[in-house]
Write a protein that holds these residues in place. Sequence first.
Motif, PDB file in Angstrom:
ATOM      1  N   UNK A 141       0.802  -1.227   0.000  1.00 20.71           N
ATOM      2  CA  UNK A 141       0.000   0.000   0.000  1.00 20.71           C
ATOM      3  C   UNK A 141       0.837   1.281   0.000  1.00 20.71           C
ATOM      4  N   UNK A 142       1.664   1.480  -1.022  1.00 20.32           N
ATOM      5  CA  UNK A 142       2.473   2.703  -1.049  1.00 20.32           C
ATOM      6  C   UNK A 142       1.616   3.939  -1.318  1.00 20.32           C
ATOM      7  N   UNK A 143       1.711   4.913  -0.416  1.00 21.53           N
ATOM      8  CA  UNK A 143       0.896   6.118  -0.542  1.00 21.53           C
ATOM      9  C   UNK A 143       1.618   7.336   0.001  1.00 21.53           C
ATOM     10  N   UNK A 144       1.221   8.475  -0.505  1.00 22.88           N
ATOM     11  CA  UNK A 144       1.546   9.821  -0.032  1.00 22.88           C
ATOM     12  C   UNK A 144       3.026  10.176   0.011  1.00 22.88           C
ATOM     13  N   UNK A 145       3.844   9.459   0.751  1.00 18.58           N
ATOM     14  CA  UNK A 145       5.248   9.841   0.933  1.00 18.58           C
ATOM     15  C   UNK A 145       6.178   8.664   0.624  1.00 18.58           C
ATOM     16  N   UNK A 146       6.242   8.265  -0.639  1.00 13.88           N
ATOM     17  CA  UNK A 146       7.044   7.088  -0.982  1.00 13.88           C
ATOM     18  C   UNK A 146       8.539   7.288  -0.744  1.00 13.88           C
ATOM     19  N   UNK A 147       8.968   8.522  -0.695  1.00 12.69           N
ATOM     20  CA  UNK A 147      10.395   8.782  -0.450  1.00 12.69           C
ATOM     21  C   UNK A 147      10.835   8.227   0.897  1.00 12.69           C
ATOM     22  N   UNK A 148       9.950   8.249   1.889  1.00 15.79           N
ATOM     23  CA  UNK A 148      10.296   7.699   3.206  1.00 15.79           C
ATOM     24  C   UNK A 148      10.601   6.210   3.101  1.00 15.79           C
ATOM     25  N   UNK A 149       9.792   5.493   2.330  1.00 11.90           N
ATOM     26  CA  UNK A 149      10.022   4.065   2.119  1.00 11.90           C
ATOM     27  C   UNK A 149      11.309   3.863   1.318  1.00 11.90           C
ATOM     28  N   UNK A 150      11.462   4.622   0.245  1.00 11.33           N
ATOM     29  CA  UNK A 150      12.646   4.490  -0.616  1.00 11.33           C
ATOM     30  C   UNK A 150      13.930   4.793   0.153  1.00 11.33           C
ATOM     31  N   UNK A 151      13.915   5.793   0.996  1.00 10.47           N
ATOM     32  CA  UNK A 151      15.098   6.126   1.799  1.00 10.47           C
ATOM     33  C   UNK A 151      15.446   4.983   2.749  1.00 10.47           C
ATOM     34  N   UNK A 152      14.437   4.375   3.343  1.00 14.47           N
ATOM     35  CA  UNK A 152      14.663   3.251   4.247  1.00 14.47           C
ATOM     36  C   UNK A 152      15.221   2.053   3.485  1.00 14.47           C
ATOM     37  N   UNK A 153      14.659   1.780   2.312  1.00 12.37           N
ATOM     38  CA  UNK A 153      15.129   0.673   1.467  1.00 12.37           C
ATOM     39  C   UNK A 153      16.613   0.857   1.147  1.00 12.37           C
ATOM     40  N   UNK A 154      16.982   2.058   0.761  1.00 15.44           N
ATOM     41  CA  UNK A 154      18.379   2.336   0.419  1.00 15.44           C
ATOM     42  C   UNK A 154      19.286   2.202   1.640  1.00 15.44           C
ATOM     43  N   UNK A 155      18.876   2.774   2.758  1.00 16.95           N
ATOM     44  CA  UNK A 155      19.689   2.723   3.976  1.00 16.95           C
ATOM     45  C   UNK A 155      19.905   1.298   4.473  1.00 16.95           C
ATOM     46  N   UNK A 156      18.908   0.434   4.279  1.00 21.08           N
ATOM     47  CA  UNK A 156      18.987  -0.946   4.761  1.00 21.08           C
ATOM     48  C   UNK A 156      19.523  -1.924   3.719  1.00 21.08           C
ATOM     49  N   UNK A 157      19.765  -1.442   2.495  1.00 14.71           N
ATOM     50  CA  UNK A 157      20.284  -2.312   1.442  1.00 14.71           C
ATOM     51  C   UNK A 157      19.284  -3.366   0.991  1.00 14.71           C
ATOM     52  N   UNK A 158      18.012  -2.986   0.902  1.00 16.02           N
ATOM     53  CA  UNK A 158      16.958  -3.926   0.518  1.00 16.02           C
ATOM     54  C   UNK A 158      16.707  -3.880  -0.982  1.00 16.02           C
TER      55      UNK A 158
END
Length: 153
Positions: free
Chosen positions: A30-47
């Motif tokens: 359910x990606x909504x509204x602020x996808x950058x927050x998810x993308x930043x976390x993905x990058x930081x965690x190497x996912x």
Amino acid sequence: MKMRQFKVGPMENFSYLVWDEETRDAAVIDPAWQPEAVADFVKAEGLKIHCVLLTHAHPDHVNAVSFFTAADKDLPVYLHEADYFMLESRPPLLRTVADGEQVQAGALKIGVLHTPGHTPGSVCYLAGDAVFTGDTLFIGECGRVDLPGSSAE
């Protein structure tokens, strides 16, 4: 399996990220509204995001799908067919989910439970010992069933 909840947008919706700790394979729910927050976390965690899972197609649960599909043209997006009519635009790799199926996201296996009511195609996703209900179920109550396409039955 690990998961992270993101409270996003003016309606305080929840987007989720689930991933396998060993392989770093992930799915966005359910990606909504602020996808950058998810993308930043993905990058930081190497996912590595393998798919987007939609519990239903109301705009407040899908309005950031294009952010992820623009970044990866081969990213599949899963949604129950009964909710296709609500999409303003279809993702390039839209895939249908049905009750009892499993979605493979790299090493993750995520079960599908069709739970119509909030929308005709509402689903819940079962990953590890967690269930992601979208607007089907809240703590102490269920999602709205008075919207077009909804049904209390």
